[in-house]
Design an enzyme around this catalytic site. Structure first.
Site, PDB file in Angstrom:
ATOM      1  N   SER A 217       1.177  -1.584   0.338  1.00 50.72           N
ATOM      2  CA  SER A 217      -0.885   0.276   0.227  1.00 50.72           C
ATOM      3  C   SER A 217       1.005   1.096  -0.398  1.00 50.72           C
ATOM      4  CB  SER A 217      -1.097  -0.399   1.150  1.00 50.72           C
ATOM      5  OG  SER A 217      -0.564   0.292   2.597  1.00 50.72           O
ATOM      6  N   LEU A 280      -2.587   4.852  -0.260  1.00 45.43           N
ATOM      7  CA  LEU A 280      -3.993   5.166  -0.217  1.00 45.43           C
ATOM      8  C   LEU A 280      -4.286   2.566   0.482  1.00 45.43           C
ATOM      9  CD1 LEU A 280      -6.721   6.882   0.017  1.00 45.43           C
ATOM     10  CD2 LEU A 280      -7.072   5.923  -2.509  1.00 45.43           C
ATOM     11  N   HIS A 281      -4.114   2.515   1.621  1.00 40.76           N
ATOM     12  CA  HIS A 281      -4.133   1.314   1.588  1.00 40.76           C
ATOM     13  C   HIS A 281      -5.796   0.256   1.890  1.00 40.76           C
ATOM     14  CE1 HIS A 281      -1.036   2.919   4.631  1.00 40.76           C
ATOM     15  NE2 HIS A 281      -2.037   3.408   4.853  1.00 40.76           N
ATOM     16  N   ASP A 282      -6.588   1.376   2.380  1.00 44.31           N
ATOM     17  CA  ASP A 282      -7.736   0.149   2.136  1.00 44.31           C
ATOM     18  C   ASP A 282      -8.617  -0.081   1.081  1.00 44.31           C
ATOM     19  OD1 ASP A 282      -7.405   0.087   5.045  1.00 44.31           O
ATOM     20  OD2 ASP A 282      -9.190   1.158   5.313  1.00 44.31           O
TER      21      ASP A 282
END
Length: 383
Positions: A217, A280-282
């Site tokens: 990520s 922007l991980h999710d």
């Protein structure tokens, strides 16, 4: 033309980057979002539930996607939250989040998840978790047969370090680290390490898991160029101001999204020294579900510099350190919540942990979904 859709359930703790996970899951034509469950994490569950309802309202999906309240604390531990990263509300940084036009269902999240997933044909539905694995762990404790029934479990969580990728993992107080919340642990894992350990330790479930760690990520940064596209669309005019929160996008939704990113970028720069833009991980855990479809965003399970030749799809065994308490881990006295990946022999099933991905295509898809949300809001009279 009818598009064959992938059913998925999104378990999340909004959270700035969760907003984009909801947007992607709700508006990608290849995905059929069965429902959303909230969980404690970035903020208390009362706030993450409120945030999810507000985001659904902001994107015009509040009457289409059911919302269910999940668990308020870890399976075996007290709750931990992240106000230093996401603010007290969990979504600090904008005044444009609408008052929710939907109330969460009275059906508890774990019951709703089980019913929705079981209603899908075997080996079709995905469970995506972008917060702690508390609701997920509770689900498989109560309904162990669902591990064999679902198509897969895609999570955002963990961090491996040791040159797993070329992503910068961050520097705190002048020292490089593997984790974000502690020197060794990623936030979603350490706030419920027992739930994570149970998922990775389930032999039926582990071979169906895809993990998006910080090592992946942190390659997907919301740069100023991304801000520009989100504000004005592809080829839009205007420049992102030094204070991006002061710039106005072509819709209220776009301005809201960039205001949230600006807040997130400031906390990441201040806390972790990552200044090019926040990761922007999710939504990457949602994007990974598209694997094998005509709309696939390429995730790479092999790296020419780090993996063994010839090329193949790497799979891993993952263990989680559950010994210790959060306070000692944060002080560097324990490795609680650390995720350790062991490469499995070629061809052996295990956890999928991509090393890189097609970042440009990912942002293009996010823009596509933003355009679709804009169109729905416009049809509903929202600017």
């Amino acid at each position: 033309m009818t598009v064959a859709q992938i059913p998925l359930w999104l378990d999340c703790d909004p959270g700035h980057d969760d907003v984009f996970a909801i947007l992607l899951a709700a508006y990608h034509p290849r995905l059929k979002l069965l429902g959303i469950s909230s969980v404690f994490g970035n903020a208390p569950v009362e706030k993450t539930t409120q945030n999810a309802a507000s985001v659904l309202t902001a994107i015009g999906k509040q009457h289409e996607i059911p919302l269910h309240v999940g668990l308020a604390k870890a399976l075996e531990r007290p709750a931990i939250h992240a106000p230093d990263i996401h603010g007290e509300s969990g979504l600090d940084g904008t005044d444009l989040l609408p008052v929710p036009d939907v109330a969460p269902s009275a059906v508890p999240a774990v019951d709703a998840m089980a019913a929705a997933l079981r209603a899908q044909p075997p080996n079709t539905a995905w469970l995506v978790a972008t917060g702690s694995l508390t609701n997920v762990g509770a689900l498989f404790r109560a309904h162990p047969d669902l591990a064999a029934h679902i198509k897969g479990l895609s999570i955002m969580g963990g961090s491996f370090g040791d040159n797993f990728s070329d992503a910068p993992l961050g520097v705190v107080d002048g020292r490089a680290r593997i984790g974000n919340i502690t020197p060794y642990a990623e936030f979603n894992i350490i706030i419920d390490p027992e739930a994570a350990a149970e998922c990775f330790g389930n032999p039926v479930l582990a071979r169906k898991m895809t993990v998006v760690p910080l090592d992946l990520s942190h390659q997907v940064l919301a740069t100023s160029k991304v801000h520009q596209m989100l504000l004005h669309g592809r080829g839009g005019v205007g420049k992102v101001a030094p204070d991006a929160a002061a710039d106005t996008g072509k819709t209220t939704l776009r301005t809201m999204l960039v205001e949230l990113l600006y807040f997130f970028s400031k906390t990441y720069a201040d806390v972790f020294g990552i200044t090019e833009g926040p990761p922007l991980h999710d939504p990457l855990a949602v994007a990974a579900v598209l694997a094998g479809t005509p709309d696939e965003i390429a995730f790479h399970d092999w790296d020419a510099e780090r993996s063994e030749a010839p090329r193949y799809d790497e799979r891993f065994d993952v263990s989680v350190t559950t010994v210790g308490v959060f306070e000692d881990a944060q002080a560097g006295k324990a490795e609680t919540g650390r995720t350790i990946a062991t490469l499995l022999p070629r061809g052996q099933p295990g956890v999928r942990i991509p090393r890189s991905m097609d970042v440009a295509k990912f942002w293009d898809v996010i823009e596509d979904c933003t355009e679709r949300a804009d169109a729905v809001n416009a049809a509903n009279g929202r600017k």
